[in-house]
Design a protein around this motif. Structure first.
Motif, PDB file in Angstrom:
ATOM      1  N   ARG A  58     -36.691  21.114 -21.039  1.00  0.00           N
ATOM      2  CA  ARG A  58     -37.486  21.829 -20.044  1.00  0.00           C
ATOM      3  C   ARG A  58     -38.343  20.861 -19.225  1.00  0.00           C
ATOM      4  O   ARG A  58     -38.682  19.770 -19.658  1.00  0.00           O
ATOM      5  CB  ARG A  58     -38.386  22.851 -20.759  1.00  0.00           C
ATOM      6  N   ALA A  59     -38.685  21.306 -18.020  1.00  0.00           N
ATOM      7  CA  ALA A  59     -39.694  20.641 -17.197  1.00  0.00           C
ATOM      8  C   ALA A  59     -40.942  21.509 -17.177  1.00  0.00           C
ATOM      9  O   ALA A  59     -40.851  22.744 -17.263  1.00  0.00           O
ATOM     10  CB  ALA A  59     -39.177  20.434 -15.775  1.00  0.00           C
ATOM     11  N   GLU A  60     -42.097  20.891 -17.079  1.00  0.00           N
ATOM     12  CA  GLU A  60     -43.337  21.663 -17.081  1.00  0.00           C
ATOM     13  C   GLU A  60     -43.365  22.604 -15.884  1.00  0.00           C
ATOM     14  O   GLU A  60     -43.174  22.189 -14.735  1.00  0.00           O
ATOM     15  CB  GLU A  60     -44.543  20.726 -17.034  1.00  0.00           C
ATOM     16  N   GLN A  75     -34.483  25.166 -17.632  1.00  0.00           N
ATOM     17  CA  GLN A  75     -34.222  24.338 -18.801  1.00  0.00           C
ATOM     18  C   GLN A  75     -32.758  23.875 -18.840  1.00  0.00           C
ATOM     19  O   GLN A  75     -31.847  24.658 -18.612  1.00  0.00           O
ATOM     20  CB  GLN A  75     -34.550  25.120 -20.067  1.00  0.00           C
ATOM     21  N   LEU A 176     -41.472  20.086 -30.063  1.00  0.00           N
ATOM     22  CA  LEU A 176     -41.803  20.568 -28.731  1.00  0.00           C
ATOM     23  C   LEU A 176     -43.023  21.477 -28.780  1.00  0.00           C
ATOM     24  O   LEU A 176     -43.242  22.191 -29.764  1.00  0.00           O
ATOM     25  CB  LEU A 176     -40.619  21.342 -28.148  1.00  0.00           C
ATOM     26  N   LEU A 180     -42.029  21.366 -24.161  1.00  0.00           N
ATOM     27  CA  LEU A 180     -42.269  19.989 -23.720  1.00  0.00           C
ATOM     28  C   LEU A 180     -42.454  19.071 -24.924  1.00  0.00           C
ATOM     29  O   LEU A 180     -42.955  19.478 -25.966  1.00  0.00           O
ATOM     30  CB  LEU A 180     -43.493  19.923 -22.815  1.00  0.00           C
ATOM     31  N   THR A 182     -44.044  16.315 -27.200  1.00  0.00           N
ATOM     32  CA  THR A 182     -45.364  15.757 -27.481  1.00  0.00           C
ATOM     33  C   THR A 182     -45.212  14.335 -28.009  1.00  0.00           C
ATOM     34  O   THR A 182     -44.122  13.895 -28.373  1.00  0.00           O
ATOM     35  CB  THR A 182     -46.125  16.607 -28.508  1.00  0.00           C
ATOM     36  N   ALA A 257     -36.557  16.349 -23.082  1.00  0.00           N
ATOM     37  CA  ALA A 257     -37.494  17.176 -22.330  1.00  0.00           C
ATOM     38  C   ALA A 257     -38.624  16.315 -21.761  1.00  0.00           C
ATOM     39  O   ALA A 257     -38.908  15.216 -22.250  1.00  0.00           O
ATOM     40  CB  ALA A 257     -38.079  18.259 -23.234  1.00  0.00           C
ATOM     41  N   ALA A 258     -39.263  16.827 -20.719  1.00  0.00           N
ATOM     42  CA  ALA A 258     -40.403  16.129 -20.142  1.00  0.00           C
ATOM     43  C   ALA A 258     -41.518  15.999 -21.177  1.00  0.00           C
ATOM     44  O   ALA A 258     -41.717  16.883 -22.010  1.00  0.00           O
ATOM     45  CB  ALA A 258     -40.910  16.879 -18.921  1.00  0.00           C
ATOM     46  N   ARG A 259     -42.222  14.882 -21.128  1.00  0.00           N
ATOM     47  CA  ARG A 259     -43.382  14.705 -21.996  1.00  0.00           C
ATOM     48  C   ARG A 259     -44.530  15.553 -21.467  1.00  0.00           C
ATOM     49  O   ARG A 259     -44.762  15.647 -20.274  1.00  0.00           O
ATOM     50  CB  ARG A 259     -43.804  13.243 -22.055  1.00  0.00           C
ATOM     51  N   LYS A 260     -45.228  16.164 -22.385  1.00  0.00           N
ATOM     52  CA  LYS A 260     -46.347  17.028 -22.017  1.00  0.00           C
ATOM     53  C   LYS A 260     -47.383  16.218 -21.240  1.00  0.00           C
ATOM     54  O   LYS A 260     -47.850  15.169 -21.682  1.00  0.00           O
ATOM     55  CB  LYS A 260     -46.977  17.621 -23.289  1.00  0.00           C
ATOM     56  N   ARG A 269     -38.929  10.966 -17.401  1.00  0.00           N
ATOM     57  CA  ARG A 269     -38.598  11.635 -18.658  1.00  0.00           C
ATOM     58  C   ARG A 269     -38.029  10.622 -19.654  1.00  0.00           C
ATOM     59  O   ARG A 269     -37.322   9.688 -19.261  1.00  0.00           O
ATOM     60  CB  ARG A 269     -37.590  12.760 -18.410  1.00  0.00           C
TER      61      ARG A 269
END
Length: 290
Positions: A58-60, A75, A176, A180, A182, A257-260, A269
């Motif tokens: 997913r992207a934020e 996603q 996640l 996202l 962590t 996934a993107a990092r928070k 990413r």
């Protein structure tokens, strides 16, 4: 818009697979007529074996960016929802192709070619993705596979099921939060490379192993046939199910996934591929019945 999906079945003898033009997604895999692949019951999860491109995870806010240009992206990207063109088919193999079009460029401003091939040789299924950058600039992307296999395996109800890494490693696990990634890392659920599957493991979504899972593993029950996997250019691994669902996804990725809190850029990413213009990259996995 996509045309009505079509399917092609490949294989001869004991191992057979059916692949749809929608997402170039494998719809069935059977050995001696017995299904091994999850059948896509939407009551749990409607997927079966999607390919993930141009992002994994997913992207934020479901918003990505390329060089500051933002666009909405769900996603795992758009390839799994796109109509591929069948460009080759024979008894033991098929190949589907997805090329950039006006709709894809509106959200992902690159000319690309993505080819997905499925081939069966004896008791081995090989799945390969080839990505080409036909644009003038560097193209960032992630590529992943998301196949779901029956759990329990056929004829193995009531037995413990294990995943055993070829390298015997104990990679740390990432989790996640809101889809996202962590920065936190937890202790490995593997012991000397072996993990005994338990539905409770997936109460907090997927178990992600950013590094160290190696290039192969085996999924099997205490008795009966197992599935032996080999990975090509796929350094990340995820295991996912829904508690109580009769499947487990064994997901090799190049990209996560993107990092928070890290922003929407695809290039930022973890493990994104930065593909120079005019070049290509290949990724693949195989499954052998053992």
């Amino acid at each position: 818009m996509t045309d009505q999906p079509t399917t092609v079945t490949i294989g001869s003898g004991r191992l057979r697979a059916t692949v749809s033009s929608l997402g170039a997604e494998m719809q069935a895999l059977s050995f001696d007529g017995v299904p091994l692949l999850w059948h896509g019951d939407a009551a749990f999860w409607g997927g079966r074996s999607p390919v993930l491109f141009p992002i994994v995870g997913r992207a934020e806010g479901d918003v990505i960016a390329v060089a500051g240009r933002r666009a909405a992206m769900a996603q795992h990207g758009f390839a799994r929802r796109s109509g591929f063109r069948l460009i080759a088919a024979e008894e033991g193999a098929c190949c589907h192709e997805l090329c950039a079009d006006e709709a894809s460029r509106a959200v992902y401003p690159f000319d690309f070619r993505l080819r997905l091939s499925h081939a069966i040789e004896g008791t081995v299924l090989r799945v390969r993705a080839e990505v080409e950058n036909l644009s003038d600039g560097v193209m960032p992307f992630g590529l992943g596979f998301h196949p779901a296999f029956l759990w329990p395996l056929p004829g193995c109800a009531g037995q413990g099921h294990r995943i055993v890494l070829d390298n015997g490693a104990e990679p740390v696990v990432a989790r996640l939060s809101g889809g996202l990634l962590t920065d936190a890392r937890g202790p490995s659920p593997f012991t000397d490379g072996a993990l005994v599957l338990n539905p409770a493991m997936f109460a907090e979504d997927a178990m992600i192993f950013p590094e160290g899972a190696g290039e192969g593993l085996t999924y099997r029950a205490e008795s009966g046939p197992g599935l032996r996997f080999r990975f090509e250019n796929l350094p990340n691994l995820a295991l996912w199910s829904k508690p109580g669902a009769p499947f487990v996804c064994i997901e090799p990725w190049h990209g996560m996934a993107a990092r928070k809190g890290a922003g929407p850029e695809i290039a930022a990413r973890p493990f994104s591929v930065l593909l120079p213009p005019g070049e290509g990259r290949a990724f693949g996995f195989s499954v052998e019945i053992v």
